[in-house]
Design a protein around this motif. Sequence first.
Motif, mmCIF file in Angstrom:
data_model
loop_
_atom_site.group_PDB
_atom_site.id
_atom_site.type_symbol
_atom_site.label_atom_id
_atom_site.label_comp_id
_atom_site.label_asym_id
_atom_site.label_seq_id
_atom_site.Cartn_x
_atom_site.Cartn_y
_atom_site.Cartn_z
ATOM 1 N N UNK A 54 0.848 -1.198 0.000
ATOM 2 C CA UNK A 54 0.000 0.000 0.000
ATOM 3 C C UNK A 54 0.881 1.245 0.000
ATOM 4 N N UNK A 55 1.928 1.173 0.854
ATOM 5 C CA UNK A 55 2.842 2.302 0.968
ATOM 6 C C UNK A 55 3.512 2.612 -0.353
ATOM 7 N N UNK A 74 11.987 9.911 8.923
ATOM 8 C CA UNK A 74 10.732 9.497 9.558
ATOM 9 C C UNK A 74 9.558 10.284 8.981
ATOM 10 N N UNK A 75 9.733 11.593 8.816
ATOM 11 C CA UNK A 75 8.657 12.407 8.231
ATOM 12 C C UNK A 75 8.282 11.885 6.851
ATOM 13 N N UNK A 76 9.326 11.598 6.047
ATOM 14 C CA UNK A 76 9.065 11.096 4.689
ATOM 15 C C UNK A 76 8.274 9.789 4.733
ATOM 16 N N UNK A 129 3.865 5.810 4.365
ATOM 17 C CA UNK A 129 3.227 4.630 4.950
ATOM 18 C C UNK A 129 2.237 4.970 6.046
ATOM 19 N N UNK A 130 2.098 6.245 6.363
ATOM 20 C CA UNK A 130 1.218 6.616 7.457
ATOM 21 C C UNK A 130 1.943 6.438 8.777
ATOM 22 N N UNK A 131 1.374 6.989 9.878
ATOM 23 C CA UNK A 131 2.032 6.919 11.180
ATOM 24 C C UNK A 131 2.187 5.470 11.645
ATOM 25 N N UNK A 176 5.455 10.942 14.821
ATOM 26 C CA UNK A 176 4.434 9.948 14.531
ATOM 27 C C UNK A 176 4.947 8.621 14.033
ATOM 28 N N UNK A 177 6.260 8.370 14.165
ATOM 29 C CA UNK A 177 6.808 7.143 13.595
ATOM 30 C C UNK A 177 6.981 6.031 14.633
ATOM 31 N N UNK A 178 6.140 6.013 15.658
ATOM 32 C CA UNK A 178 6.120 4.884 16.574
ATOM 33 C C UNK A 178 7.149 4.963 17.678
ATOM 34 N N UNK A 179 6.991 4.045 18.662
ATOM 35 C CA UNK A 179 7.934 3.970 19.756
ATOM 36 C C UNK A 179 7.591 4.885 20.898
#
Lengths: 289, 249, 274
Positions: A48-49, C138-140, C145-147, C228-231
């Motif tokens: 999807x990504x 991470x922003x990219x 892929x979304x957060x 927003x990239x987890x953790x």
Amino acid sequence: MRAATDLPAPLDNPFRSSVWPRIAGVALLVYVVWACAQMDISWARVEIGLENAAHFFSRLFPPNFTRWEILVKGLLESLQIAVLASALGIVLALPIGLCASRNLMPAWASWPARFLIVTARSFHPVIVAIVFVKAVGFGALAGVLALTVASIGFIGKLFTEAIEEISLKQVEAVRATGAPFASVLGFGVLPQVFSRFIGFATYQLDSNLRNSTMVGIVGAGGIGGTLFAAFQRFDYDFVCAILLSIIAIIMAGELMATAVRRIFIGNATFADLWRRGRAAPKLQPLQDD
Amino acid sequence: MLTLQHLSKSYVAGVPVLQDVNLDIAARGITAIIGPSGTGKSTLIRCINRLIEPTQGAILFDGTDVARLSGAGLRHARRHIGMVFQEYNLVERLTVMENLLSGRLGYVSAWRAWRRKFPPADIRRAFELLDVVGLTGFANQRADALSGGQRQRVGIARAVMQEPKLLLADEPTSSLDPKTSVEIMQLLADIARSREIPVLINMHDVELAKRFADRVVGMSGGRIVFDGPPGDLDDGKLKVIYGGEGWLH
Amino acid sequence: MASTPTAMQSPVAAREWRRFTSAQRLARFAVYLVMTAAIVASLQTIEIIPEFLADAPEQVVDLLSRMWPVDWAHYPGTVHEALVETLNIASLGTLLALVLALPVGILAAHNLVPSTPINLLAKLVLVSSRSVNSLVWALLFVGIFGPGPLAGTLAIAFRSIGFVGKLCGEALEEAHAGPIEALTAAGASWTSRLTFGYWPQVKPAFWSIALFRWDINVRESAVLGLVGAGGIGMALDAALNLFQWDRVAVILIAIFAVVVIAEVVVTQLRKRVI
């Protein structure tokens, strides 16, 4: 090499690996599968990504430089943060690193200094910036202080290690001439650590430059705030312009760092700098970046 | 010039390396200290300029007790005591000239030293000394580019730069080949004669000691067991110093 | 050794001593000048609000009083899970980086791939990977892929490629030619030269680099959540937005602990393995 397995005595195979690497390999594989499941990472999501990616990249280009005034202002502030944090960080890290070296200093001086360095190193500059934003408010000052802490951690640690590896015989000889402590440092210690010090000081300037473009994400000044805001507004062509400018600045910074290293370690002149062929002095690999 | 009184040193309490050493060094001449390895020769030499702290006793140098000095007083005493080391102990990354000038650090302020602004007289003397030790033209070489013999010459020149009233040498030839060893000893002897200063050398080469020293001090087990002119050093005396006799002849 | 030309010995001019030639001093002076100018210019133009500065001690006291007592009860559920996720992001990211970086590192090593254009291209890939901060990566990836932790893992991996690839490439280029020449003379193929000539030589360096990078990545993955990239950064962000400073405190302590433990583990492993 396969043929080796046909030999009657397997012990004679020089390439026979022991069992442990295989067990470790299997364990690693199990871990990867488990972790992916835990974090909901699957091929479907990647697929999807990848579809998004094409769309995303098409929106990045062409970069949009129309708001160049905001861009330049943010970049300048990042530069200021990096310069001041590096200067302050180096000035503070040298005495702290010297205090922390166990071969020159007594335990009562080295332990507090080592603790200070470990603490400064443990937190990512952006996290330190959060605390400073609360303490001194939004803006560049919080960024300067956060990156100063990071510089103390990095330079302090490497400087301590460099001092702890020096030959004390050379120091002893300078001490035996009746030199005062400051001269012992200048003639016995500094020459032994100088080239490494220049190496990691220029490296830290580089690293501060990178991080000064990021601390803005938490409100600590520089271009980072603009970048984050542009991302959140899906203003991707402006994002692209900001990223390209950041990369250009970082590369220019690296070139300057190389020139400084050649001047101070390789005793290069300006004429040498233009001349090709004489490579920059090799740096010891650094454990951080 | 130098008098050691009841000098003792133990690194570990109850295990003395030096025991009640008494020694009087005249104002001239070469004194060689010989003795088996680990008998405290090096410790003795290093106690004199307090690179090692003596446990007990007095070190009377030029009228003051060096053992009781600290801070600036100790530094002032040290700058009158030149020292030559077994492994040369040059600052490897500095040039020959800087190594020589480091002999003047006790006289020049740290601020001037850091900026390499030494008095012209010091620089002139450094060049003269380079001629004396046979290293003319080496001023801008880095110390780590020199051979062992050349390094030891720089080490000696650095000590002489201090204009010392006493020269200590800790096994100055032990890392050198036999020919270079003789050259270095000759250089030390020449300096002792021309500058009219006493030189205290510890060495394990008995033949070299006999050849160059005016006086030989034999040590064993942290004590002085022989003290006299090299001519008195016969097999019997050597047996007392080193023990055993199988190694003689 | 005294065979230097006599011309060097006598003239007074030749006996002057300067540590550096005037050209060398000029270069050094220029660096000092630029540094001073940059510092002065930055000091004069940087925006610092004096009221905020005067207020700082008070704010720090306020911050500490809000952090104390630490909300330990917050740790078991939320923070612990976030911490494990952070470690997973760091580890998976490092593994992925190793897999991706090795081929690039090989392409960058001139003695393995004797083609300057390919070497330069590979080096360009490595430089761009390092030039982009992990937060930007991470922003990219959050954009793509979304957060979530997937973006974080990829950010860590892409940021690490440059570091691992550069150091591996250098290790390969420094490998001793002897064993490789022996293999070449025996008619070994390119792959067996790689496996039996180079790999044994660079293996210690490779694992050492991998451990180093993992240590760094544990630190870096702790902040990815801010974008927003987890953790654990996400937990930190949530607590910050709600001004729950007692929870912020527990998260900071958790990060500190895990970073120190990671460093100790890496130091121990390096001693054992290498």
